[in-house]
Enzyme design. Structure first.
Site, PDB file in Angstrom:
ATOM      1  N   SER A 172      16.872  40.589  52.068  1.00 60.67           N
ATOM      2  CA  SER A 172      18.067  39.772  51.963  1.00 60.67           C
ATOM      3  C   SER A 172      19.206  40.451  52.704  1.00 60.67           C
ATOM      4  O   SER A 172      19.321  41.671  52.674  1.00 60.67           O
ATOM      5  CB  SER A 172      18.420  39.646  50.486  1.00 60.67           C
ATOM      6  OG  SER A 172      19.605  38.926  50.325  1.00 60.67           O
ATOM      7  N   HIS A 186      23.837  35.064  56.832  1.00 64.76           N
ATOM      8  CA  HIS A 186      23.045  35.463  55.663  1.00 64.76           C
ATOM      9  C   HIS A 186      21.598  35.044  55.885  1.00 64.76           C
ATOM     10  O   HIS A 186      21.336  33.986  56.453  1.00 64.76           O
ATOM     11  CB  HIS A 186      23.576  34.755  54.414  1.00 64.76           C
ATOM     12  CG  HIS A 186      22.588  34.689  53.283  1.00 64.76           C
ATOM     13  ND1 HIS A 186      21.879  33.540  52.964  1.00 64.76           N
ATOM     14  CD2 HIS A 186      22.186  35.632  52.401  1.00 64.76           C
ATOM     15  CE1 HIS A 186      21.083  33.790  51.923  1.00 64.76           C
ATOM     16  NE2 HIS A 186      21.248  35.038  51.566  1.00 64.76           N
ATOM     17  N   ASN A 188      17.494  35.444  53.850  1.00 67.23           N
ATOM     18  CA  ASN A 188      16.656  35.959  52.780  1.00 67.23           C
ATOM     19  C   ASN A 188      15.259  35.399  52.971  1.00 67.23           C
ATOM     20  O   ASN A 188      15.082  34.199  53.142  1.00 67.23           O
ATOM     21  CB  ASN A 188      17.222  35.517  51.412  1.00 67.23           C
ATOM     22  CG  ASN A 188      16.267  35.817  50.267  1.00 67.23           C
ATOM     23  OD1 ASN A 188      15.574  34.929  49.779  1.00 67.23           O
ATOM     24  ND2 ASN A 188      16.217  37.069  49.858  1.00 67.23           N
ATOM     25  N   TYR A 189      14.267  36.267  53.002  1.00 63.07           N
ATOM     26  CA  TYR A 189      12.867  35.821  53.044  1.00 63.07           C
ATOM     27  C   TYR A 189      12.118  36.532  51.931  1.00 63.07           C
ATOM     28  O   TYR A 189      12.332  37.729  51.719  1.00 63.07           O
ATOM     29  CB  TYR A 189      12.243  36.063  54.431  1.00 63.07           C
ATOM     30  CG  TYR A 189      12.902  35.128  55.418  1.00 63.07           C
ATOM     31  CD1 TYR A 189      12.482  33.804  55.516  1.00 63.07           C
ATOM     32  CD2 TYR A 189      14.008  35.537  56.167  1.00 63.07           C
ATOM     33  CE1 TYR A 189      13.130  32.909  56.352  1.00 63.07           C
ATOM     34  CE2 TYR A 189      14.666  34.646  57.007  1.00 63.07           C
ATOM     35  CZ  TYR A 189      14.215  33.330  57.091  1.00 63.07           C
ATOM     36  OH  TYR A 189      14.874  32.442  57.907  1.00 63.07           O
ATOM     37  N   GLY A 334      19.891  42.211  34.970  1.00 61.20           N
ATOM     38  CA  GLY A 334      19.818  43.653  35.132  1.00 61.20           C
ATOM     39  C   GLY A 334      19.254  44.160  36.441  1.00 61.20           C
ATOM     40  O   GLY A 334      18.616  45.205  36.479  1.00 61.20           O
ATOM     41  N   GLY A 335      19.466  43.449  37.526  1.00 59.90           N
ATOM     42  CA  GLY A 335      19.106  43.995  38.830  1.00 59.90           C
ATOM     43  C   GLY A 335      20.044  45.140  39.185  1.00 59.90           C
ATOM     44  O   GLY A 335      20.978  45.454  38.440  1.00 59.90           O
ATOM     45  N   ARG A 336      19.801  45.763  40.333  1.00 60.30           N
ATOM     46  CA  ARG A 336      20.696  46.844  40.774  1.00 60.30           C
ATOM     47  C   ARG A 336      21.983  46.189  41.287  1.00 60.30           C
ATOM     48  O   ARG A 336      22.008  45.568  42.359  1.00 60.30           O
ATOM     49  CB  ARG A 336      20.027  47.678  41.872  1.00 60.30           C
ATOM     50  CG  ARG A 336      20.897  48.852  42.329  1.00 60.30           C
ATOM     51  CD  ARG A 336      20.188  49.712  43.378  1.00 60.30           C
ATOM     52  NE  ARG A 336      21.033  50.824  43.783  1.00 60.30           N
ATOM     53  CZ  ARG A 336      21.857  50.797  44.842  1.00 60.30           C
ATOM     54  NH1 ARG A 336      21.945  49.723  45.597  1.00 60.30           N
ATOM     55  NH2 ARG A 336      22.593  51.866  45.134  1.00 60.30           N
ATOM     56  N   ILE A 337      23.039  46.319  40.515  1.00 56.34           N
ATOM     57  CA  ILE A 337      24.290  45.612  40.753  1.00 56.34           C
ATOM     58  C   ILE A 337      24.828  45.755  42.169  1.00 56.34           C
ATOM     59  O   ILE A 337      25.236  44.779  42.801  1.00 56.34           O
ATOM     60  CB  ILE A 337      25.361  46.117  39.763  1.00 56.34           C
ATOM     61  CG1 ILE A 337      25.094  45.491  38.421  1.00 56.34           C
ATOM     62  CG2 ILE A 337      26.771  45.761  40.222  1.00 56.34           C
ATOM     63  CD1 ILE A 337      24.893  44.020  38.479  1.00 56.34           C
ATOM     64  N   SER A 339      23.340  46.331  44.859  1.00 62.19           N
ATOM     65  CA  SER A 339      22.532  45.600  45.837  1.00 62.19           C
ATOM     66  C   SER A 339      22.774  44.099  45.723  1.00 62.19           C
ATOM     67  O   SER A 339      22.812  43.380  46.725  1.00 62.19           O
ATOM     68  CB  SER A 339      21.051  45.899  45.625  1.00 62.19           C
ATOM     69  OG  SER A 339      20.815  47.280  45.781  1.00 62.19           O
TER      70      SER A 339
END
Lengths: 376, 376
Positions: A172, A186, A188-189, A334-337, A339
């Site tokens: 992304s 932008h 994203n794949y 809760g992903g890596r903020i 990022s």
């Protein structure tokens, strides 16, 4: 509006990733209870925002070591494709900018991790980010069913109430140039696979100029039309319209930018074919975008034009934080903020009740945001 | 986290407002099908973003003319209180700023409307907004039930699947000063009443400094503690904690600012008593906030300090667009967009992975955001 799109966007980027420690052979993986720590208590679907572990040496693959058999070979293959595309795209951006990306990599217990690259304060780019993510997560069967256009198909073999373990890998990126004449881009794949053996691809590349140069839009859309046409004569028309719908800021009645392509839940032909299409799309980013930046990066501009760019960046933030379900879901699970939020422009403006004056270039592009046009 | 708070915040500000044209005597109002236009098709719960009608002369009351009998007298009374507070607060801000608010007023078919005042590009304030809203809307019975801490109580007499007509009136405000030493302030006071005859109050005032001056926090919190203590010895402690919880940016694990008071779903004593409390809270805004601005507005500051303020404003945007359910719900249900989003700061910054250096004033206040403190 596009639940499948949204959900896959999430996990392709930085979705939920409970610590699964069950068996790992495709089709029979069992989700055990996740280890719950303080951070996960807020969001039962996710790992918690601090569950990633920074690593200085990135492993050759972020997939689980046993993800490479006949059933799961697309996992590593898609990751390799993403990493090659990340290298190629970042190198092209570094070349035109004259500065370097910083890299942060991380892994997670139970598999998965990511590589985030960000170039901030560059010569050409105010902020550019390109992030790879490999996620081993799980989601409720109902969420999976309702997350796709084809419903329960995605959750086959899973009983209501059970969680469905899944794998997702995505690349992304968002690039915000300084010059208001140079557009933001932008892409994203992503590839998504459940342990029930269903899989699909999603992705897209879209462009967000503050000022309209029709030749740039013809170049950008034309590049992607060419890629699409090689694979299916319907792809460009369908995916261009999908982008126009997905990137709509509904409360404004205007699109975030001037579109591109967007697709999701794609599994209507052999995975290998869609993998090739995704690969070519990712590889077309440099050709579709960098020549436009090269042409616009040194154009003169006024303070007023910079202000308009900043206002459009405010709209970018509105879209990403309000509608981009990948962002929202990532934030809530809760992903890596850092990022997840690397997509936000470095600087923005929000003015009360701003409207471009009729007949100006700002009004001209606003017409395109209000009523998406055909470029090629 | 606080459904009641969230929902009421919405309707107090700029919530859904289908065109109800049923009877208007309290308790027997019937919701007819809303007139659906293009804008409402996106959001069945709302009126559509273009349903408000600008008016140049604001009517004496935005309530329906027959809202003044014994059953509904609080409606006009609360509106009068809000309008008086709006006048008082805007006058105080104009005095310290030296420039004037612009005013936009509107009404809606079927009753309701609003008065938004915004001061942009002021001497002291980058952006200051204060907006009154009167809403006649409806919501599904289930939404109403789940929107309150006390559940089905709120939807009494309403069958599942039916919509509950409601009235809401609120005054909402955000003030963003230029000087990074001068804090941003937000307040909202609202009254909510369903046609089933249930009612409650909500509101709060909170402060968001970029730099910590403990004496300012003692003054601000102390002012509200004094107001609270006059009404209930438990109010300040409870409502201060509620603010610390509500204004948490969960994905950051930090609060938006340094709190204040926040309450919702308040109906545990006579309406008249809570009305008095709300009135005193709204009237305390000037005393709680303006002296702090007066003390800080001309302080010297560096570019780095301005940058930190801009970063904190980015966080303000993150909270408002991601968590503030009033904003989210307003966006999705067709409130007047410019009034909903007037709360966003004029300028912001979003940097990748920014962390204050240990021992600096920025790190000092970050500690307070991470772990809310007691000020009085």
């Amino acid at each position: 509006m596009l639940p499948a799109a949204a959900l896959v966007l999430v996990v392709g980027l930085n979705g939920p990733s409970p610590r699964l420690r069950g068996g790992v052979n495709g089709g029979s993986r069992v989700s055990r209870s996740a280890v719950v720590n303080a951070a996960t208590q807020q969001s039962p679907a996710g790992l918690g925002f601090n569950s990633h572990k920074p690593v200085s040496d990135v492993p050759d693959s972020l997939c689980r070591p046993d993800d490479g058999n006949a059933d799961t070979q697309m996992r590593q293959k898609f990751e390799r494709m993403c990493r090659a595309a990340q290298n190629k795209i970042c190198a092209a951006i570094e070349e035109i900018d004259g500065t370097k990306f910083r890299e942060d990599a991380w892994t997670r217990d139970g598999g998965g991790g990511g590589i985030t690259r960000v170039l901030a304060g560059g010569n050409v780019f105010e902020k550019a980010g390109c992030s790879l993510s490999v996620v081993y997560g799980s989601m409720p069967a109902e969420a999976l069913a309702s997350a796709t256009e084809r419903g329960a198909d995605r959750a086959k073999g899973i009983k209501p109430g059970e969680r469905v373990p899944f794998f997702a890998c995505g690349l992304s990126s968002v690039m915000h140039p300084r010059n208001p004449m140079a557009p933001t881009m932008h892409f994203n794949y992503r590839y998504f696979e459940t342990d029930g053996g269903v899989w699909w691809f999603g992705g897209g590349t879209d462009i967000t100029p503050a000022y309209l140069f029709e030749e740039d839009m013809r170049h950008f859309h034309g590049t992607y039309k060419e890629v699409c046409d090689k694979h299916d004569p319907d792809f460009y028309r369908k995916f261009k319209q999908w982008a126009d719908e997905y990137f709509m800021i509904k409360h404004r009645g205007e699109t975030r930018g001037l579109g591109g392509i967007f697709f999701d839940d794609l599994n209507d032909r052999p995975a290998e074919d869609i993998f090739k299409f995704s690969t070519e799309c990712a590889n077309a980013v440099v050709d579709a975008y960098v020549p436009i930046v090269a042409k616009r990066k040194d154009m003169e501009f006024t303070d007023e034009q910079k202000r308009w760019q900043q206002l459009r960046r405010g709209r970018y933030v509105e879209f990403n934080l309000v509608y981009d379900r990948g962002t929202i879901f990532g934030l809530k699970t809760g992903g890596r903020i850092e990022s997840i939020l690397m997509s936000l422009p470095e600087t923005t403006r929000f003015e009360y009740d701003h409207h471009p004056v009729a007949g100006t270039p700002e009004a001209k592009i606003m017409d395109c945001f209000k009523k998406p046009r055909t470029w090629v």
